[in-house]
Design an enzyme around this catalytic site. Structure first.
Site, short mmCIF file in Angstrom:
data_model
loop_
_atom_site.label_atom_id
_atom_site.label_comp_id
_atom_site.label_asym_id
_atom_site.label_seq_id
_atom_site.Cartn_x
_atom_site.Cartn_y
_atom_site.Cartn_z
CG HIS A 224 11.72 -35.63 -9.73
ND1 HIS A 224 10.72 -35.42 -8.81
CD2 HIS A 224 11.56 -34.69 -10.70
CE1 HIS A 224 9.97 -34.39 -9.20
NE2 HIS A 224 10.47 -33.92 -10.33
CG HIS B 127 7.14 -31.25 -10.97
ND1 HIS B 127 7.75 -30.32 -11.78
CD2 HIS B 127 6.07 -31.72 -11.65
CE1 HIS B 127 7.07 -30.23 -12.92
NE2 HIS B 127 6.06 -31.08 -12.87
CG ASP C 176 9.14 -26.55 -12.28
OD1 ASP C 176 9.26 -26.03 -11.15
OD2 ASP C 176 9.41 -27.75 -12.48
#
Length: 303
Positions: A122, A161, A242
């Site tokens: 990120h 993500h 995740d």
């Protein structure tokens, strides 16, 4: 195969109750040592050099992360905190990827796994966010391109993500292609199909509850053929776990076997195009049992 890690990565403490806790990495290390007591070549990750960080990050972000800290906790954003041990952890996490690239490119072993934290995908050129301080996989990719003159590097990201930082860093670089599946509607709400960059981006959003059947079909039908066509000389993996059904951060509902499957597929692809060269870096995964199991399965297929 090689595994790069460093004790400093356990000293990054974003605070009590934070999901990106030191126990994540300790659980991965313990599980790998128990599963493969004599089969892994453990290496101590060096700290990244400033020049290696500067290939992808602005000086202001580097200074922010590396400024000595005396207070127990410093807030970067609502999700991202640092402690006095965070700077060293971030340096060694980034340095693991650089050292792993050297090892696979120089023929020590074709495959390396970096068991490090904090995660990185990120972090953009200018911003630490989403639990990430430096973008470890981007630093490794930029180093591989510049040090070894590689013209085609693929970054594969199956974290639940989207790796917005990785995409932003390489959005105009056709020599570094980014491939990601991620759950729709989750932080950071980026990574759309229409994002093409310099023709080097491929994102597919999966709805909550997709499960392994849809995940595998998406990779088999679309993502893997695209990577095959790109013919990467080096394959880098943002290995986030995740998307597992037990993970509290998402609802994609994958199982451990799905991560083993995608790893085996990527291993075969790397053998076709890049002499089997893979560097995998740990990203997300916040259920400790699932994270440990998936890491063991991932490394088992990479070996």
């Amino acid at each position: 195969m090689l595994v790069f890690t460093h004790p400093a990565c356990l000293q990054h403490d974003p605070g009590r109750g934070h999901p990106e806790c030191p126990a994540r990495l300790q659980g991965v290390l313990d599980a790998l040592k128990a599963a493969y007591p004599d089969q892994l070549d453990w290496r101590e990750a060096p700290p990244a050099k400033l020049g290696e960080l500067a290939r992808v990050h602005d000086s202001e972000l580097i200074d922010l992360v590396l400024t000595p800290q005396t207070e127990p906790l410093r807030l970067i954003d609502m999700d991202t905190m640092t402690s006095p041990g965070s700077a060293s952890a971030a340096l060694h996490a980034a340095g693991a990827g650089v050292a792993a690239v050297d090892a696979v490119m120089l023929g020590e072993d074709p495959v390396a796994f970096c068991a490090v934290r904090p995660p990185g995908h990120h972090a953009s050129a200018s911003t630490a966010m989403g639990f990430c301080l430096f973008n470890n996989i981007a630093i490794a990719a930029a180093y591989a391109r510049d040090r070894y003159g590689l013209e085609r590097i693929a970054i594969v990201d199956f974290d639940v993500h989207h790796g917005n930082g990785t995409q932003d860093i390489f959005i105009a670089d056709p020599g570094v292609a980014y491939y990601s599946t991620h759950q729709a509607g989750l932080f950071p709400n980026s990574g759309l199909r229409r994002d093409r960059g310099a023709g080097n981006l491929m994102n597919i959003l999966l709805p909550p509850g997709s499960g392994g059947f849809r995940f595998r079909n998406t990779w088999a039908d679309e993502m893997l053929p695209a990577i095959d066509d790109f013919r990467p000389q080096l394959l880098l993996i943002s290995a986030g776990f995740d998307a597992h059904m037990r993970d509290p951060q998402a609802d994609l509902m994958l199982e451990t076997e799905d991560f083993a499957w995608i790893t085996a597929e990527l291993r075969g692809l790397a053998r076709r195009h890049g002499a089997g060269r893979i560097v995998s870096m740990l990203e997300g995964g916040y259920d400790l049992q699932a994270l440990a199991e998936c890491s063991v399965a991932h490394v088992g297929q990479l070996r």
